[in-house]
Design a protein around this motif. Structure first.
Motif, PDB file in Angstrom:
ATOM      1  N   THR A 646       0.833  -1.214   0.000  1.00 13.61           N
ATOM      2  CA  THR A 646       0.000   0.000   0.000  1.00 13.61           C
ATOM      3  C   THR A 646       0.865   1.260   0.000  1.00 13.61           C
ATOM      4  O   THR A 646       0.414   2.334  -0.436  1.00 13.61           O
ATOM      5  CB  THR A 646      -0.936  -0.001   1.222  1.00 13.61           C
ATOM      6  N   ILE A 649       3.130   3.924  -4.572  1.00 13.01           N
ATOM      7  CA  ILE A 649       2.113   4.751  -5.221  1.00 13.01           C
ATOM      8  C   ILE A 649       2.658   5.313  -6.529  1.00 13.01           C
ATOM      9  O   ILE A 649       3.875   5.328  -6.760  1.00 13.01           O
ATOM     10  CB  ILE A 649       1.695   5.914  -4.295  1.00 13.01           C
ATOM     11  N   GLU A 655      -1.375   8.631 -12.838  1.00 12.81           N
ATOM     12  CA  GLU A 655      -2.664   8.544 -12.157  1.00 12.81           C
ATOM     13  C   GLU A 655      -2.909   7.232 -11.425  1.00 12.81           C
ATOM     14  O   GLU A 655      -3.824   7.162 -10.595  1.00 12.81           O
ATOM     15  CB  GLU A 655      -3.809   8.772 -13.156  1.00 12.81           C
ATOM     16  N   ALA A 656      -2.150   6.199 -11.712  1.00 14.33           N
ATOM     17  CA  ALA A 656      -2.418   4.898 -11.072  1.00 14.33           C
ATOM     18  C   ALA A 656      -1.238   3.964 -11.309  1.00 14.33           C
ATOM     19  O   ALA A 656      -0.292   4.281 -12.044  1.00 14.33           O
ATOM     20  CB  ALA A 656      -3.702   4.282 -11.637  1.00 14.33           C
ATOM     21  N   GLU A 843       3.502   2.251 -14.204  1.00 12.77           N
ATOM     22  CA  GLU A 843       2.983   3.551 -13.785  1.00 12.77           C
ATOM     23  C   GLU A 843       2.127   4.073 -14.938  1.00 12.77           C
ATOM     24  O   GLU A 843       2.604   4.148 -16.084  1.00 12.77           O
ATOM     25  CB  GLU A 843       4.147   4.494 -13.486  1.00 12.77           C
ATOM     26  N   SER A 849      -5.013   4.360 -19.182  1.00 13.76           N
ATOM     27  CA  SER A 849      -5.198   3.057 -18.535  1.00 13.76           C
ATOM     28  C   SER A 849      -5.759   2.005 -19.492  1.00 13.76           C
ATOM     29  O   SER A 849      -5.286   0.867 -19.523  1.00 13.76           O
ATOM     30  CB  SER A 849      -6.096   3.196 -17.309  1.00 13.76           C
ATOM     31  N   GLY A 877      -4.996   0.336  -9.808  1.00 12.42           N
ATOM     32  CA  GLY A 877      -5.406   0.949  -8.557  1.00 12.42           C
ATOM     33  C   GLY A 877      -4.469   2.061  -8.137  1.00 12.42           C
ATOM     34  O   GLY A 877      -3.436   2.313  -8.773  1.00 12.42           O
ATOM     35  N   PRO A 878      -4.792   2.719  -7.012  1.00 12.60           N
ATOM     36  CA  PRO A 878      -4.008   3.868  -6.547  1.00 12.60           C
ATOM     37  C   PRO A 878      -2.704   3.467  -5.852  1.00 12.60           C
ATOM     38  O   PRO A 878      -1.855   4.326  -5.619  1.00 12.60           O
ATOM     39  CB  PRO A 878      -4.950   4.573  -5.576  1.00 12.60           C
ATOM     40  N   THR A 879      -2.577   2.184  -5.480  1.00 15.02           N
ATOM     41  CA  THR A 879      -1.351   1.684  -4.850  1.00 15.02           C
ATOM     42  C   THR A 879      -1.032   0.322  -5.452  1.00 15.02           C
ATOM     43  O   THR A 879      -1.852  -0.269  -6.175  1.00 15.02           O
ATOM     44  CB  THR A 879      -1.524   1.513  -3.330  1.00 15.02           C
TER      45      THR A 879
END
Length: 886
Positions: A646, A649, A655-656, A843, A849, A877-879
């Motif tokens: 988690t 990042i 963005e993700a 990344e 995406s 996802g964000p992490t």
């Protein structure tokens, strides 16, 4: 007098040859012309293995000349029970002798005497010269030669036994000097020497001890009581005869003295000629490695003038000397997130130039940058990733690389370590990189007066090493793998290392505090469980608590006492259920997690990125490794692992994160390689593979498979790809070895092609000396022929594992190359950041995406053409944890 460290290896030629003849399947060793070669191949393999493990300074091989000797003249029945020599064996002894001649190993036979007498004489001569003597023989008559300085390497059922004085006495109840006396009493079936009826080894050993030897026993034979004594007196002449015949002579007048048995130079041309005739492949490399043979002169330059290029002249120097090719070395500083080049050396032809970048004029700097970036100028380098990143830091680039000597050396010998430039120079060129060379080593004629001159020396070395290395990887079929996969991959890996991956420092710090609290809590609970404090990291204190205070069952004994490793503690916890063990193991786990987070915090740069370093040359199977920090060992399916993931990042401007991995790739490769119809059908139908397999193994419909049944078969499935034994499976599933055997046998009943493939892998590797992936990546396994059972079984497991794991490594490497190209072609800002074995992490650029996912699925899915689909799972996802997928 010979130095004490000299070691003499004496070989009973026929003993080793017959052992090889009966130990290697005849049908697997026949040339296209019909010549049987199993005895030659086995003899060579066993001899080379012994030389490699024992490192003798002197070697001699003794043969019997004929069946008629002074012993048969005295007793015509001596060895008369031996049948005729198998016709398939005939002719192979002469080929064995040709092999020995090519190795420059002395071998002799002497009229009227046996090989044992030759060995006894050489051994006696060797001890007079203070040599350590090893005798490789399956004849127990040689036991009489054993002393503190003489050891017999005697073939056992599973491994060679080292027969020392103590080993003989432990096994036979008498010291070596008494062994022929015992044999005279008991008889020797293999020599057709009848003993005293009713007298076995135990009785004979008892008599020899009681009467202090055979001579006293026979002199006092009338005092031996009972029927055994009567039998002895009735056959006393047979005993005298047996003792005369089994006595080995130590004073023969031999044509070759022991001092002449020094290992000589190998005639590699003769070896190659013989191996071409016999159609042997794998043994060539073993001969070269063991005897350190250089087939051709590889020291291209032994004297080199290093020219320090004066400011303002680099442009003309490059034009004159390096317009088409050159070997390049870079010296500088390499660190976490910090790379710099300070000097460059260039070797081309007979010229070596070097420059310090701080002295370059603007014109020279531009000329050097253009030369480095010119793809039409071929360049040879060594371990290029860090210098490549440093060049990028300057705004420069490097193109036209056709050889990286570190990667080439790795592909030539994947299990070899020490791939630094100095080690390779000593191995391939016979010279060191320092001025302090031994008298027998060629040396550079130079005086280093600057770092740039050192870069020049290295460049010259790189150029010279590349000559034999390129030939070696070509001979071993690795040239395409080098140029089409590993070399271009260095650039991809460098870009991933340069980019790094974003982290949230505050999250890492919070997590560190959390794990630190867990350490303290587990420690407190452990103390409470035993009523006092100890050092939980001290094996000695743990041994006292576990085995004395708590009286738990003793674990495996080690030098420092009974082990307290994780496996032992897990077993004790299962057995006893004691809460102290629960808290102790929680304490250990929390410490590991805390240390992992500490490492990540230390590795975080000012830009909140972590830059790992990928190693292409660490794993023999071809898998990539990660270090400083290792980002491949963060658990994927645990709560703690998810907490750590988690913290990873996307960085500013992204963005993700996107993760993608191959589903069950090892078993898909197994299905493809083995051709098993059931495995292939299951994957092509898109069914849950482990459930389908469990249904077949347990004889139920897939919808009736229980979680436990699926788990058990899953362990078997993956165990097959990693060479798991029934013992290993039993430990993994917490079942008995018998139950594990039944489970594996049931599996193989239904998937016969898998069984046939696994059996054929080891047989083929034993014949060729290596395993191979579908891209031709080889792993050489000389220990398949080891006389040591443990080493041999380990090599067999490697033979099962390497083609599967190696092919998986090849596939994802190809996918990474195709993805790198596809992302650039699509003009995306998205980039690949990490590789974690079968998983890739990206990344994601703004709004990219969907396109990225499409490219990733396509390129990973078509990285190899298998008989089953390559299934790719993708998550965004964000992490890192948030991008996980089921």
């Amino acid at each position: 007098m010979t130095q004490p460290q000299d070691k003499l290896l004496l070989v009973d030629g026929y003993s080793l040859a017959f052992r090889a003849f009966y130990g290697y399947p005849l049908e697997s060793f026949t040339t296209s012309t019909g010549q049987y070669t199993n005895a030659v191949y086995g003899f060579a393999t066993l001899l080379l293995g012994t030389i490699r493990s024992e490192q003798p300074t002197h070697i001699g091989v003794a043969f019997d000349r004929s069946r008629t000797t002074f012993r048969t003249r005295e007793y015509s029945e001596y060895k008369a029970n031996r049948g005729a020599t198998p016709p398939e064996f005939l002719g192979q002894v002469e080929l064995i002798k040709e092999f020995l001649d090519a190795l420059n190993i002395s071998h002799i036979d002497v009229d009227d005497y046996e090989a044992d007498d030759i060995i006894a004489t050489w051994a006696h001569q060797g001890r007079l010269k203070d040599m350590e003597v090893l005798i490789a023989s399956g004849d127990r008559d040689t036991f009489q030669l054993i002393t503190d300085g003489v050891t017999v390497l005697y073939p056992g059922r599973n491994e060679t036994q080292r027969m020392t004085p103590q080993a003989v006495e432990d096994k036979h109840g008498v010291p070596p000097r008494r062994y022929p006396e015992l044999a005279a009493l008991v008889g020797e079936t293999s020599d057709n020497l009848p003993g005293v009826p009713g007298v076995g080894p135990k009785t004979a050993a008892k008599w020899l001890k009681e009467y202090d030897g055979l001579e006293n026993l026979l002199r006092r034979a009338d005092q031996v009581p009972g029927k055994a004594g009567e039998s002895l007196r009735a056959h006393i002449d047979d005993v005298h005869r047996n003792r005369r015949l089994n006595h080995l002579l130590r004073d023969l007048n031999l044509p070759v003295d022991v001092s002449e048995l020094t290992r000589g130079e190998v005639d590699m041309a003769a070896v190659n000629q013989l191996f071409d005739l016999l159609q042997f492949r794998a043994l060539r490399a073993r001969v070269s490695e063991i005897f350190e043979v250089r087939e051709t002169e590889q020291v291209v330059h032994t004297t080199t003038a290093i020219e320090t290029i004066e400011p303002g002249t680099l442009t003309s120097w490059l034009t004159s000397h390096a317009s088409t090719s050159g070997a390049v070395d870079f010296l500088g500083q390499w660190g976490r997130g910090n790379w710099s080049v300070e000097s460059v050396g260039i070797a081309t032809g007979d010229n070596v130039g070097c420059v310090e970048l701080s002295t370059l004029t603007q014109e020279d700097a531009q000329a050097l940058a253009q030369w480095l970036a010119n793809p039409d100028i071929e360049k040879t380098v060594h371990d290029i990733k860090a210098p490549l990143i440093a060049l990028w830091e300057r705004g420069w680039d490097l193109a036209g690389v056709t050889c990286d000597t570190q990667i080439a050396a790795y592909l030539a010998n994947p299990d070899r370590r020490n791939l630094d430039l100095g080690s390779l120079s000593e191995r391939y060129l016979g010279r060191t990189l320092t001025e302090e060379n031994a008298d027998d080593q060629p040396a550079f004629n130079f005086e280093v007066d600057s770092a740039s001159q050192t870069a020049g020396i290295h460049a010259r070395t790189i150029a010279d090493i590349s000559v034999p290395l390129n030939k070696e990887i070509s001979d071993k079929g690795a040239a395409d793998l080098c140029t089409q996969v590993e070399l271009p991959l260095t650039r991809v890996l460098a870009s991933m290392e340069y980019a790094g991956i974003g982290v949230d420092p505050s999250q890492l710090n919070n997590l560190h505090q959390q794990f630190d609290s867990a350490v303290i809590q587990a420690q407190s609970s452990a103390f409470e469980a035993i009523g006092h404090e100890i050092n939980l990291s001290s094996p000695k204190q743990l041994q006292v608590v576990l085995f004395e205070e708590l009286g738990m069952p003793k674990t495996r004994k080690t030098k420092s006492g009974h082990t307290t490793d994780a496996e032992a503690l897990d077993h004790l916890l299962t057995t006893t259920g004691h809460p102290f063990l629960t808290h102790l193991m929680a304490h250990r786990d929390a410490i590991k997690l805390r240390q992992s987070v500490e490492g990540l915090i230390k590795a975080t740069t000012a830009k909140d990125r972590i830059h790992t370093t990928y190693l292409q040359t660490a794993a023999a199977t071809g898998r990539l490794s990660s270090q400083d920090p290792n980002l491949q060992n963060i658990p994927a399916r645990t709560s703690a692992g998810n907490q750590i993931r988690t913290c990873f990042i996307p960085g500013p401007g992204y963005e993700a994160l996107l993760t993608a991995d191959y589903s069950q790739i090892e078993m898909r490769i197994m299905a493809h390689i083995s051709g098993d119809e059931y495995l292939t059908a299951a994957f092509n139908a898109g069914q849950d593979f482990h459930t389908v397999m469990a249904g077949r193994v347990f004889g139920v419909d897939p919808d009736q498979v229980t979680p436990d049944q699926r788990s058990r078969v899953k362990a078997v499935n993956y165990g097959l790809a990693y060479g798991l034994s029934s013992f290993g499976l039993s430990n993994q599933l917490k079942i008995t070895v018998g139950e594990a055997n039944v489970l594996m046998e049931s599996f193989f009943e239904h998937f016969g092609s898998v069984r046939d493939y696994l059996q054929s892998v080891v047989v083929e590797a034993r014949h060729t000396g290596y395993t191979e992936t579908i891209l031709g990546r080889r792993r050489y396994l000389p220990d398949l022929e080891s006389t040591n059972r443990t080493r041999r079984e380990m090599a067999e497991r490697m033979a099962l594992n390497a083609p599967i794991q190696g092919t998986a490594a090849d596939i994802i490497k190809v996918a990474m190359l195709e993805l790198d190209s596809a992302l650039k072609k699509a003009g995306l800002t998205s980039r690949m950041l990490l590789q974690v074995h079968d998983e890739l992490i990206f990344e994601v650029g703004p709004g990219e995406s969907e396109t990225l996912e499409e490219i990733v699925r396509r390129e990973m899915g078509q990285a190899a053409q298998l008989s089953v689909p390559l299934d790719v799972s993708v998550g965004i996802g964000p992490t890192w944890a948030g991008a996980s997928h089921s």
